[in-house]
Design a protein around this motif. Structure first.
Motif, PDB file in Angstrom:
ATOM      1  N   ASN A   1      45.460  41.101  59.306  1.00  0.00           N
ATOM      2  CA  ASN A   1      46.166  41.598  60.464  1.00  0.00           C
ATOM      3  C   ASN A   1      45.177  42.492  61.207  1.00  0.00           C
ATOM      4  O   ASN A   1      44.625  43.421  60.638  1.00  0.00           O
ATOM      5  CB  ASN A   1      47.375  42.411  59.974  1.00  0.00           C
ATOM      6  N   PHE A   2      44.915  42.175  62.462  1.00  0.00           N
ATOM      7  CA  PHE A   2      43.939  42.951  63.238  1.00  0.00           C
ATOM      8  C   PHE A   2      44.601  44.026  64.113  1.00  0.00           C
ATOM      9  O   PHE A   2      43.893  44.853  64.685  1.00  0.00           O
ATOM     10  CB  PHE A   2      43.109  42.034  64.154  1.00  0.00           C
ATOM     11  N   SER A   3      45.932  43.990  64.248  1.00  0.00           N
ATOM     12  CA  SER A   3      46.498  45.004  65.143  1.00  0.00           C
ATOM     13  C   SER A   3      46.815  46.270  64.364  1.00  0.00           C
ATOM     14  O   SER A   3      46.591  47.384  64.833  1.00  0.00           O
ATOM     15  CB  SER A   3      47.716  44.474  65.894  1.00  0.00           C
ATOM     16  N   ASN A   4      47.313  46.052  63.151  1.00  0.00           N
ATOM     17  CA  ASN A   4      47.498  47.181  62.253  1.00  0.00           C
ATOM     18  C   ASN A   4      46.579  46.861  61.094  1.00  0.00           C
ATOM     19  O   ASN A   4      47.011  46.325  60.092  1.00  0.00           O
ATOM     20  CB  ASN A   4      48.956  47.210  61.819  1.00  0.00           C
ATOM     21  N   PRO A   5      45.287  47.131  61.230  1.00  0.00           N
ATOM     22  CA  PRO A   5      44.302  46.390  60.444  1.00  0.00           C
ATOM     23  C   PRO A   5      44.509  46.456  58.925  1.00  0.00           C
ATOM     24  O   PRO A   5      44.676  47.534  58.364  1.00  0.00           O
ATOM     25  CB  PRO A   5      42.964  47.013  60.836  1.00  0.00           C
ATOM     26  N   ASP A   6      44.532  45.284  58.362  1.00  0.00           N
ATOM     27  CA  ASP A   6      44.711  45.135  56.926  1.00  0.00           C
ATOM     28  C   ASP A   6      44.044  43.815  56.585  1.00  0.00           C
ATOM     29  O   ASP A   6      44.503  42.758  57.028  1.00  0.00           O
ATOM     30  CB  ASP A   6      46.220  45.099  56.625  1.00  0.00           C
ATOM     31  N   ILE A   7      42.937  43.903  55.867  1.00  0.00           N
ATOM     32  CA  ILE A   7      42.179  42.693  55.584  1.00  0.00           C
ATOM     33  C   ILE A   7      41.955  42.583  54.086  1.00  0.00           C
ATOM     34  O   ILE A   7      41.395  43.489  53.471  1.00  0.00           O
ATOM     35  CB  ILE A   7      40.819  42.690  56.322  1.00  0.00           C
ATOM     36  N   LYS A   8      42.388  41.487  53.523  1.00  0.00           N
ATOM     37  CA  LYS A   8      42.189  41.259  52.086  1.00  0.00           C
ATOM     38  C   LYS A   8      41.654  39.858  51.863  1.00  0.00           C
ATOM     39  O   LYS A   8      42.205  38.883  52.389  1.00  0.00           O
ATOM     40  CB  LYS A   8      43.521  41.398  51.338  1.00  0.00           C
ATOM     41  N   TRP A   9      40.580  39.790  51.085  1.00  0.00           N
ATOM     42  CA  TRP A   9      40.011  38.489  50.747  1.00  0.00           C
ATOM     43  C   TRP A   9      40.090  38.291  49.235  1.00  0.00           C
ATOM     44  O   TRP A   9      39.945  39.214  48.461  1.00  0.00           O
ATOM     45  CB  TRP A   9      38.539  38.420  51.165  1.00  0.00           C
ATOM     46  N   PHE A  10      40.280  37.042  48.842  1.00  0.00           N
ATOM     47  CA  PHE A  10      40.239  36.635  47.424  1.00  0.00           C
ATOM     48  C   PHE A  10      41.252  37.443  46.603  1.00  0.00           C
ATOM     49  O   PHE A  10      40.917  38.085  45.610  1.00  0.00           O
ATOM     50  CB  PHE A  10      38.807  36.736  46.878  1.00  0.00           C
ATOM     51  N   ILE A  11      42.475  37.352  47.060  1.00  0.00           N
ATOM     52  CA  ILE A  11      43.554  38.167  46.523  1.00  0.00           C
ATOM     53  C   ILE A  11      43.834  37.845  45.055  1.00  0.00           C
ATOM     54  O   ILE A  11      43.845  36.668  44.665  1.00  0.00           O
ATOM     55  CB  ILE A  11      44.801  37.990  47.423  1.00  0.00           C
ATOM     56  N   ASP A  12      43.996  38.912  44.284  1.00  0.00           N
ATOM     57  CA  ASP A  12      44.220  38.847  42.826  1.00  0.00           C
ATOM     58  C   ASP A  12      42.966  38.445  42.052  1.00  0.00           C
ATOM     59  O   ASP A  12      43.020  38.333  40.835  1.00  0.00           O
ATOM     60  CB  ASP A  12      45.338  37.863  42.437  1.00  0.00           C
ATOM     61  N   GLY A  13      41.868  38.187  42.742  1.00  0.00           N
ATOM     62  CA  GLY A  13      40.643  37.840  42.031  1.00  0.00           C
ATOM     63  C   GLY A  13      40.127  39.053  41.274  1.00  0.00           C
ATOM     64  O   GLY A  13      40.214  40.185  41.767  1.00  0.00           O
ATOM     65  N   LYS A  14      39.621  38.821  40.050  1.00  0.00           N
ATOM     66  CA  LYS A  14      39.035  39.910  39.245  1.00  0.00           C
ATOM     67  C   LYS A  14      37.587  39.547  38.936  1.00  0.00           C
ATOM     68  O   LYS A  14      37.291  38.387  38.593  1.00  0.00           O
ATOM     69  CB  LYS A  14      39.793  40.067  37.923  1.00  0.00           C
ATOM     70  N   LEU A  15      36.722  40.515  39.049  1.00  0.00           N
ATOM     71  CA  LEU A  15      35.302  40.236  38.855  1.00  0.00           C
ATOM     72  C   LEU A  15      34.506  41.529  38.744  1.00  0.00           C
ATOM     73  O   LEU A  15      35.036  42.633  38.944  1.00  0.00           O
ATOM     74  CB  LEU A  15      34.763  39.463  40.062  1.00  0.00           C
ATOM     75  N   ASN A  16      33.239  41.370  38.409  1.00  0.00           N
ATOM     76  CA  ASN A  16      32.304  42.479  38.559  1.00  0.00           C
ATOM     77  C   ASN A  16      31.056  41.909  39.227  1.00  0.00           C
ATOM     78  O   ASN A  16      30.531  40.877  38.800  1.00  0.00           O
ATOM     79  CB  ASN A  16      31.966  43.124  37.213  1.00  0.00           C
ATOM     80  N   ILE A  17      30.601  42.571  40.279  1.00  0.00           N
ATOM     81  CA  ILE A  17      29.476  42.029  41.056  1.00  0.00           C
ATOM     82  C   ILE A  17      28.206  41.975  40.199  1.00  0.00           C
ATOM     83  O   ILE A  17      27.392  41.066  40.348  1.00  0.00           O
ATOM     84  CB  ILE A  17      29.280  42.820  42.376  1.00  0.00           C
ATOM     85  N   THR A  18      28.052  42.905  39.257  1.00  0.00           N
ATOM     86  CA  THR A  18      26.824  42.891  38.440  1.00  0.00           C
ATOM     87  C   THR A  18      26.844  41.744  37.426  1.00  0.00           C
ATOM     88  O   THR A  18      25.792  41.252  37.035  1.00  0.00           O
ATOM     89  CB  THR A  18      26.595  44.224  37.686  1.00  0.00           C
ATOM     90  N   GLU A  19      28.027  41.292  37.019  1.00  0.00           N
ATOM     91  CA  GLU A  19      28.068  40.093  36.160  1.00  0.00           C
ATOM     92  C   GLU A  19      27.578  38.884  36.932  1.00  0.00           C
ATOM     93  O   GLU A  19      27.037  37.944  36.360  1.00  0.00           O
ATOM     94  CB  GLU A  19      29.496  39.828  35.675  1.00  0.00           C
ATOM     95  N   ASN A  20      27.791  38.921  38.243  1.00  0.00           N
ATOM     96  CA  ASN A  20      27.333  37.814  39.070  1.00  0.00           C
ATOM     97  C   ASN A  20      25.835  37.886  39.353  1.00  0.00           C
ATOM     98  O   ASN A  20      25.226  36.899  39.738  1.00  0.00           O
ATOM     99  CB  ASN A  20      28.132  37.767  40.374  1.00  0.00           C
TER     100      ASN A  20
END
Ligand code: 7RM
Length: 637
Positions: free
Chosen positions: A46-65
């Motif tokens: 939603n850009f008017s009341n900004p709320d941006i979520k990507w990859f919802i419910d995804g669990k990870l650690n960037i360093t494992e990647n």
């Protein structure tokens, strides 16, 4: 591994796909990563009341990647190739396995210092491998890093620490830069006098500068890591948990804590790195930015390391011991992709060919630029003399807020044009609007650059001030992200970035708010008020021109006050924000409603007052004449 686009046809195909169905497009890229738990939905926005979520419910650690995911193939590959400030000092190379161990060790150290998931860790360090190690250690345990560029003053550091409420500060005794030493710990000590939230300071020994160690608060890095295990389980993070805060300048005085989150930032930096630079396994990549800015975060640390790349990290400056230093480093490590700022190119160009002649530069395949518009002269010099006319130049347009590259050629794929950032990357939907927010469709148009649709790497909020996030980026034009830049789309549909349309200036690739500099100047006891504008500067891109109104002059007279203003700015923000020109004026050109007419000051600073436009709304028109008379540059009337 993230797929790479190989041809112009491939780009067009991917671009169309990304616009037709962005969620499918980004989900396919995200599949290539290691998720502890797969996301259940790609995007909510939603850009008017900004709320941006990507990859919802995804669990990870960037360093494992970065690490675990690639260990079978990459354990013995070089991750970081570190070149010290002094060319006579030994360089350091860390393989992925070695870096992994160091990261774990420091992650355990942070845990022992009571740092938990979600806690903020401020980092004020020179360009040394420990800086990268510290950032990844935070990411490993879910702490939020907030790196503060080591050129910032005590006051700026303190402000950023307080805003983020960091409980730990990582710093060093000092930092080498050319023939100078920055006394980082001493500056940090001064900052901490007004930052009581910091409980612990970890100090890396680098310059052997004498420092004060406060008992109970300060601990040496080597002591802290001593005996820590080099294994540390990764904290499982939600895709939308914060990865880091990075402060950037806006049009008001207070810097904004830009927040990036784990999942989207990972996918976006990895994808853009690989495609823009056309990185191939085994290549050596060198980005000259400082990690204290977003370019270093995304394209020295995360983007390259997520791709298993070999990334050169340089502690020093381009002109020491001489202006051939970058080229020496390119030859020393056989660098294939080289990424720098136009200001660096211009300053090296100005030093002449003597520092380029005699360098091989044969390993280079791709050249990149970032941070500001590149002028044609610099582009051609870079292309002809560094790239020897055989390396494509990627002019990458993006921002702290975008997390990664948005508009740029893909090296060797997109036909380039000097000073054009060319085309949007797949997944990016730029639009140009006029000042009323009407979209300018078709080619050959010029206006405000906005983005119509979310992308995974975009900022999610301003730390502690979501309303400011809304207002700054989504408040100008309905349902669009506003970049703050002007842009032109030419007859071929190519984008050329024209620079900021707000009160942000870009000095040697450093982003600064004019209001920030004014606040610093106004803090001077003899200053009544001031107005700061940018003006075209041959090397820096933009220089800083300050118009200052003083009550009375100190004993040093005009020169004395100019000098003490420069010192004040240096102290409050940092040396890179020092005004180039300070003109003492009897008053500022103000409208009847009290607004400073910056347009007029910009014209004066540019040296062209021949067409000032309508000045009838000014309270006092005579002041303009006085300002022009006293200008410290030649002004055409
Ligand atoms: C990456 C970075 C962002 C501002 C941005 C522009 C300017 C950046 C280019 C450019 C023309 C480019 N982040 N900018 N890249 N202008 N051509 N290729 O610099 O947050 O520090 O600055 O920099 O004005 O809005 S930043």
């Amino acid at each position: 591994m993230v797929a790479r686009i190989h041809s112009l046809g491939g780009y067009i195909y991917e671009y169309k796909k990304s616009v037709a169905n962005p969620e499918v497009f980004w989900a396919q890229i995200a599949e290539n990563f290691h998720w502890r738990k797969r996301f259940t939905k790609v995007l909510e926005w939603n850009f008017s009341n900004p709320d941006i979520k990507w990859f919802i419910d995804g669990k990870l650690n960037i360093t494992e990647n970065i690490f675990e995911k690639n260990m079978y193939t990459h354990a013995d590959q070089l991750a970081i190739i570190w070149e010290p400030n002094d060319p006579n000092e030994e360089h350091i190379q860390l393989t992925y396995m070695q870096l992994f161990r160091e990261v774990n060790k420091f992650a355990n150290t942070l845990k022992r210092l009571n740092v938990r998931k979600g806690d903020r860790v401020a980092i004020y360090m020179p360009m040394v491998p420990e800086l990268t190690i510290a950032m990844l250690a935070c990411a490993r345990i879910g702490a939020v890093h907030s790196v503060v560029f080591a050129g910032f003053s005590a006051q700026s550091l303190s402000e950023r620490i307080n805003d983020a409420q960091a409980k730990v500060l990582l710093t060093a005794d000092g930092g080498f830069r050319g023939n100078k030493i920055t006394p980082l710990k001493q500056i940090a000590d001064e900052a901490l006098e007004s930052s009581p939230c910091v409980e612990t300071v970890v100090v890396l020994k680098r310059t052997k500068t004498e420092v004060n160690m406060e008992v109970g608060r300060d601990i040496w890095w080597h002591t802290a890591i001593n005996g820590q295990s080099d294994e540390c389980p990764a904290e499982v993070m939600d895709a939308e948990d914060e990865l880091f805060i990075l402060y950037t300048s806006g049009s008001t005085g207070k810097p904004k804590g830009i927040v990036h989150t784990v999942g989207g930032y990972m996918v976006f930096t990895a994808y853009t790195f690989k495609n823009v630079f056309q990185y191939n396994a085994g290549d050596v990549y060198f980005c000259t930015a400082d990690i204290g800015w977003i370019t270093g975060h995304s394209y020295i640390v995360y983007g390259p390391l997520l791709n298993g790349a070999q990334s050169v990290m340089f502690e020093g400056v381009p002109t020491w011991p001489d202006a051939g230093r970058f080229w020496d480093i390119v030859d020393k490590f056989n660098v294939n992709q080289f990424y720098t700022a136009p200001t660096a190119i211009r300053s090296l160009l100005a030093q002449g060919m003597e520092f380029v002649n005699g360098k091989k530069l044969t390993s280079l395949k791709v050249l990149g630029t970032v941070g500001e518009p590149i002028n044609e002269e610099a582009w051609h010099w870079y292309h002809d003399h560094i790239g020897k006319s055989r390396c494509p130049i990627v002019d990458t347009w993006w921002q702290t807020e975008t997390g990664g590259v948005m508009i740029s050629p893909m090296a060797g794929i997109t036909p380039t044009k000097p000073s054009f950032a060319t085309m949007p990357l797949p997944g990016i939907q730029p639009v140009i609007v006029d000042n009323e927010g009407r979209e300018l469709t078709g080619n050959s148009v010029e206006g405000n650059l906005c983005i119509r649709f979310p992308w995974p790497g975009m900022a999610r909020t301003i730390w502690g001030d979501h309303e400011r996030f809304r207002e700054t980026y989504f408040g100008s034009f309905k349902n669009l992200y506003f970049t703050g830049d002007g842009a032109k789309r030419d007859e071929d549909g190519y984008y050329r970035i024209l620079g900021r349309v707000d009160d942000v200036i870009n000095v040697s690739g450093h982003r600064l708010g004019t209001a920030e500099i004014e606040n610093a100047i106004n803090a001077h006891p003899l200053v009544n008020e001031s107005a700061v504008v940018g003006y075209p500067h041959e090397i820096k891109g933009q220089g800083i021109y300050a118009f200052v109104v003083c009550g009375e002059l100190s004993t040093g007279g005009e020169e004395g006050i100019q000098k003490s203003i420069r010192i004040a700015v240096e102290k409050i923000i940092g040396p890179f924000a020092r005004p180039d020109i300070i003109q003492l004026v009897p008053g500022l050109p103000k409208t009847r409603s009290g607004k400073i007419m910056r347009r007029i000051l910009r014209k004066v600073a540019e040296g062209d007052a021949s067409n000032l436009g309508d000045i009838t709304t000014l309270l006092d028109e005579d002041i303009v004449e006085k300002i022009i008379d006293g200008a410290l540059v030649e002004v055409k009337r």
